[in-house]
Motif scaffolding. Structure first.
Motif, PDB file in Angstrom:
ATOM      1  N   ARG A  47       0.808  -1.215   0.000  1.00  0.00           N
ATOM      2  CA  ARG A  47       0.000   0.000   0.000  1.00  0.00           C
ATOM      3  C   ARG A  47       0.852   1.281   0.000  1.00  0.00           C
ATOM      4  O   ARG A  47       0.633   2.163  -0.821  1.00  0.00           O
ATOM      5  N   PRO A  48       1.867   1.380   0.898  1.00  0.00           N
ATOM      6  CA  PRO A  48       2.707   2.580   0.835  1.00  0.00           C
ATOM      7  C   PRO A  48       3.431   2.711  -0.513  1.00  0.00           C
ATOM      8  O   PRO A  48       3.535   3.823  -1.047  1.00  0.00           O
ATOM      9  N   ASP A 105      11.736  -2.009   5.261  1.00  0.00           N
ATOM     10  CA  ASP A 105      10.924  -1.748   6.454  1.00  0.00           C
ATOM     11  C   ASP A 105      11.427  -0.619   7.354  1.00  0.00           C
ATOM     12  O   ASP A 105      11.247  -0.675   8.570  1.00  0.00           O
ATOM     13  N   THR A 107      10.036   2.095   8.063  1.00  0.00           N
ATOM     14  CA  THR A 107       8.791   2.806   7.787  1.00  0.00           C
ATOM     15  C   THR A 107       8.222   3.410   9.060  1.00  0.00           C
ATOM     16  O   THR A 107       7.106   3.112   9.453  1.00  0.00           O
ATOM     17  N   GLU A 108       9.000   4.294   9.683  1.00  0.00           N
ATOM     18  CA  GLU A 108       8.542   4.887  10.941  1.00  0.00           C
ATOM     19  C   GLU A 108       7.474   5.943  10.716  1.00  0.00           C
ATOM     20  O   GLU A 108       6.853   6.411  11.658  1.00  0.00           O
ATOM     21  N   GLY A 109       7.285   6.342   9.464  1.00  0.00           N
ATOM     22  CA  GLY A 109       6.368   7.457   9.210  1.00  0.00           C
ATOM     23  C   GLY A 109       4.916   7.046   9.264  1.00  0.00           C
ATOM     24  O   GLY A 109       4.578   5.941   9.681  1.00  0.00           O
ATOM     25  N   ARG A 110       4.043   7.995   8.850  1.00  0.00           N
ATOM     26  CA  ARG A 110       2.611   7.732   8.890  1.00  0.00           C
ATOM     27  C   ARG A 110       2.043   7.624   7.489  1.00  0.00           C
ATOM     28  O   ARG A 110       2.745   7.851   6.514  1.00  0.00           O
ATOM     29  N   GLU A 111       0.769   7.331   7.414  1.00  0.00           N
ATOM     30  CA  GLU A 111       0.105   7.147   6.127  1.00  0.00           C
ATOM     31  C   GLU A 111       0.474   8.273   5.152  1.00  0.00           C
ATOM     32  O   GLU A 111       0.517   9.444   5.536  1.00  0.00           O
ATOM     33  N   TYR A 112       0.703   7.926   3.905  1.00  0.00           N
ATOM     34  CA  TYR A 112       1.138   8.792   2.805  1.00  0.00           C
ATOM     35  C   TYR A 112       2.620   9.152   2.880  1.00  0.00           C
ATOM     36  O   TYR A 112       3.225   9.487   1.872  1.00  0.00           O
ATOM     37  N   ALA A 114       5.070   7.155   4.698  1.00  0.00           N
ATOM     38  CA  ALA A 114       5.449   6.073   5.598  1.00  0.00           C
ATOM     39  C   ALA A 114       6.964   5.908   5.736  1.00  0.00           C
ATOM     40  O   ALA A 114       7.439   5.278   6.656  1.00  0.00           O
TER      41      ALA A 114
ATOM     42  N   GLN B  47       4.686   3.994  17.978  1.00  0.00           N
ATOM     43  CA  GLN B  47       5.784   3.862  17.023  1.00  0.00           C
ATOM     44  C   GLN B  47       5.767   2.475  16.360  1.00  0.00           C
ATOM     45  O   GLN B  47       5.995   2.356  15.164  1.00  0.00           O
ATOM     46  N   GLN B  50       3.198   2.344  13.756  1.00  0.00           N
ATOM     47  CA  GLN B  50       3.649   2.997  12.519  1.00  0.00           C
ATOM     48  C   GLN B  50       4.697   2.164  11.788  1.00  0.00           C
ATOM     49  O   GLN B  50       4.581   1.945  10.588  1.00  0.00           O
ATOM     50  N   SER B  51       5.719   1.717  12.515  1.00  0.00           N
ATOM     51  CA  SER B  51       6.802   0.985  11.841  1.00  0.00           C
ATOM     52  C   SER B  51       6.297  -0.290  11.182  1.00  0.00           C
ATOM     53  O   SER B  51       6.823  -0.712  10.170  1.00  0.00           O
ATOM     54  N   ASN B  52       5.290  -0.916  11.808  1.00  0.00           N
ATOM     55  CA  ASN B  52       4.765  -2.151  11.235  1.00  0.00           C
ATOM     56  C   ASN B  52       3.560  -1.908  10.329  1.00  0.00           C
ATOM     57  O   ASN B  52       2.927  -2.844   9.862  1.00  0.00           O
ATOM     58  N   ARG B  53       3.262  -0.676  10.110  1.00  0.00           N
ATOM     59  CA  ARG B  53       2.186  -0.235   9.214  1.00  0.00           C
ATOM     60  C   ARG B  53       0.853  -0.915   9.489  1.00  0.00           C
ATOM     61  O   ARG B  53       0.136  -1.323   8.577  1.00  0.00           O
ATOM     62  N   TRP B  55      -1.589   0.612  10.338  1.00  0.00           N
ATOM     63  CA  TRP B  55      -2.564   1.573   9.784  1.00  0.00           C
ATOM     64  C   TRP B  55      -2.904   1.303   8.327  1.00  0.00           C
ATOM     65  O   TRP B  55      -3.906   1.800   7.831  1.00  0.00           O
ATOM     66  N   SER B  56      -2.056   0.517   7.615  1.00  0.00           N
ATOM     67  CA  SER B  56      -2.364   0.350   6.200  1.00  0.00           C
ATOM     68  C   SER B  56      -3.458  -0.695   5.988  1.00  0.00           C
ATOM     69  O   SER B  56      -4.017  -0.797   4.905  1.00  0.00           O
TER      70      SER B  56
END
Ligand code: HEM
Lengths: 441, 143
Positions: A47-48, A105, A107-112, A114, B47, B50-53, B55-56
């Motif tokens: 998805r990201p 991986d 991917t510490e960021g947030r949606e959009y 990431a 955190q 987020q790191s493990n996504r 949210w996706s």
């Protein structure tokens, strides 16, 4: 010799589109086969990749087009051609770094956004360079700016601001207050979208004024009225994304009020229907014209949907379902991508005056793109409506039973997603080749 | 067309001033329901989220990706709760991958979801829909 940097941006953008659509397809496949490849490339990995790639397509293609218009069409001398090159190199390297951070991986960021948050730094630097170059160039060359110059300038400035705002969560002042943090997150992404829309809509007005050879489109008072209306919505309209979040009610009242001003846009579209793009000269720019026609159609469909679910009572039922996805892809594909393709066709015509744009296969690709997008869009709406029914009306059965019942719509979503991918690739292929030809040493 | 941009600059200046003021207020406004600040463990959990996504595939307050269910009130939902959450992290059901979290990490994620749960309700079944199109949401701990 003109700089080739704008063309590099366009090629980069088209590559991002191609990869992005590919990732979208693989992601949607997991709706059908949830266990397939999930340990190695789960949906959360794809998805990201998808979202960041396709958003990059929009932003990069807009950037490249604006650089192109300034240097090739308006024939301005840029404040600094070197800065354009640096801008491109920074974005290219950052793009590669983002893919690495997704693949491994980080991917510490947030949606959009990431990817690892430090990558925001070069992105911001790129925007600032763009801004410096843009304002210095325009300021020197133009008196009495048509509306698109205002829109592009606004887009660049607000892009910088909202990209930063999207990372305010790094500070405890925001992060420790979940509701505040969450609403600022959705505020920033909403306005981030508004910022690229400033760039892209500016391009559509630019194209109309050039194709029609009528500069009045971009200088009359009505054009400015809509620019200010758009800006107001960019600044204050975001909270319709958070109607169901327990923020202070006034934040949501303001959003409701501001969002409803968009009815003016709808009214004006209907009122001006015949006068708008339909009269654009077809002979010189047949494909650019067709894509703008598609834009018109999709603006109409999407604005009705958006207006409806900006009413809290309707948003209550549609929020958190695929109706939101229908809206995001309906607008990013139906509106942004069509405008940008129109720009690409206009640009290729500038580079090669004899380039035949409306080849048979390109026309077929365009038609099948439009039809596929429509079915894709409708499938998402139905899937969303059914999920909403499960959430609020029937309330029975488990989540996975509900998902299983939606499989037919996900299949149609997947198949017409492939169709969009194939059609757009067919349309883009001759353009890509032509641009590639231009940068050959 | 006149070359006079001054009226436009004036409108922009007014909008920017309003925007500045509005942002200042928004950034300094907390949620409607008073809750404690996130604890260090909850920040850690966020955190990991987020790191493990997470949210996706999952949503909080209906925002996120849509392959999985919403997690806003998973902590307090009937028949669910901390152990249920941990069981999902261990096993990985359907498209959800199996995660190899340490016990501490699982606790952190649970702590985060607990804090989220305290802030409000989603889906908000007791919301009141009004004739003006407005929805009056029910807040947590409100009678
Ligand atoms: C020009 C092409 C495209 C653009 C600009 C685009 C844009 C987007 C955007 C902005 C989102 C985020 C939605 C949200 O957060 O609400 C998204 C999600 C998604 N897109 Fe696309 N998209 C494109 C093509 C495709 C294609 C061809 C497919 C293949 C079927 C696809 C599949 C998906 C999937 C599966 C999601 C995730 C939905 C979810 O969270 O459940 N996209 N896309």
């Amino acid at each position: 010799m003109k700089s080739k940097a704008p063309i590099y941006f366009l090629l980069f953008a088209m590559t991002a589109l191609f990869l992005g659509m590919f990732f979208g397809m693989t992601a949607s496949f997991q709706y059908l086969m949830p266990e397939f490849l999930k340990e190695n490339i789960p949906f959360s990995k794809l998805r990201p990749f998808h979202v960041t790639s396709v958003i990059s397509w929009i932003v990069l293609c807009a950037t490249g087009s604006i650089y192109f218009f300034l240097t090739y069409v308006e024939k301005f001398k840029l404040f600094s051609p070197l800065l354009v090159k640096i801008h491109f190199i920074i974005f290219l390297l950052t793009g590669v770094a983002i893919y690495f951070s997704f693949a491994f991986d980080y991917t510490e960021g947030r949606e959009y956004f990431a990817f690892a948050p430090v990558l925001m730094v070069p992105i911001l630097i790129g925007w600032v360079l763009f801004g410096i170059n843009y304002f210095k160039t325009i300021y020197k060359n133009v008196k009495g700016w048509p509306v698109y110059y205002w829109m592009w300038g606004t887009g660049i400035v607000f892009m910088c601001y909202h990209l930063m705002e999207a990372h305010f969560w790094l500070f405890d002042f925001f992060r420790l207050n979940f509701i505040k943090d969450f609403s600022v997150q959705w505020k920033s992404t909403g306005s981030f979208t508004g910022s690229w829309n400033m760039l892209v809509y500016g391009i559509s007005i630019y194209l109309m004024s050039k194709i029609k050879k009528d500069s009045n489109v971009a200088t009359n008072k009505v054009a400015f009225f809509f620019y200010f209306l758009g800006l107001t919505n960019l600044m204050f309209g975001w909270a319709h994304h958070t109607y169901l979040l327990p923020t202070q009610p006034w934040i949501r009242y303001v959003a409701y009020g501001i969002s409803m001003t968009e009815w003016i846009v709808l009214t004006s579209i209907i009122y001006n229907w015949k006068r708008s793009v339909l009269k654009v000269e077809k002979e010189n720019h047949p494909m650019a014209y067709r894509f703008l026609l598609a834009t018109d159609l999709w603006i109409f469909i999407n604005i009705i949907l958006a207006l409806l679910f900006s009413i809290p009572a309707i948003n209550f039922f549609t929020h958190g379902t695929h109706i939101t996805v229908a809206h995001s892809m309906g607008t990013t594909i139906g509106i942004n991508t069509t405008i940008l393709f129109s720009a690409l066709f206009f640009i290729v015509h500038q580079l090669y005056p004899n380039f035949e744009t409306d080849r048979k296969w390109v026309k077929r690709g365009f038609v099948s793109f439009t039809i596929s997008l429509f079915i894709f869009f409708v499938s998402l709406i139905i899937a969303g409506a059914k999920r909403s029914y499960w959430m609020y009306v029937s309330k029975d059965g488990s989540f996975s039973e509900m998902q299983d019942a939606l499989i037919p719509y996900y299949i149609s979503f997947f198949i017409f997603g492939i169709a969009i991918f194939v059609s757009l690739s067919i349309v883009a292929f001759p353009l890509f080749k032509a641009f590639l030809q231009k940068i050959k040493p | 067309m006149s070359n006079n941009s001054r009226p436009y600059l004036f409108v922009i200046a007014i909008l920017l001033a309003l925007f500045g003021f509005y942002n200042y207020v928004v950034y300094n406004t907390d949620g409607y329901v008073a809750v404690e600040k996130l604890s260090p463990a909850a920040v850690n959990g966020q955190q990991l989220f987020q790191s493990n996504r997470c949210w996706s595939c999952h949503q909080l307050y209906g925002s996120g990706g849509y392959l999985g269910p919403d997690l806003t009130n998973i902590y307090s939902a009937e028949g669910k709760g901390p152990n249920y959450i941990k069981a999902f992290l261990n096993s990985g059901v359907k498209s959800m991958p199996q995660f190899n979290f340490s016990e501490e990490e699982k606790d952190a994620l649970v702590e985060y979801l607990k804090r989220v749960d305290e802030t409000g309700i989603y889906p908000n079944y007791d919301a009141e829909i009004e004739a003006t199109g407005w929805v009056k949401i029910k807040y947590k701990n409100e009678k």
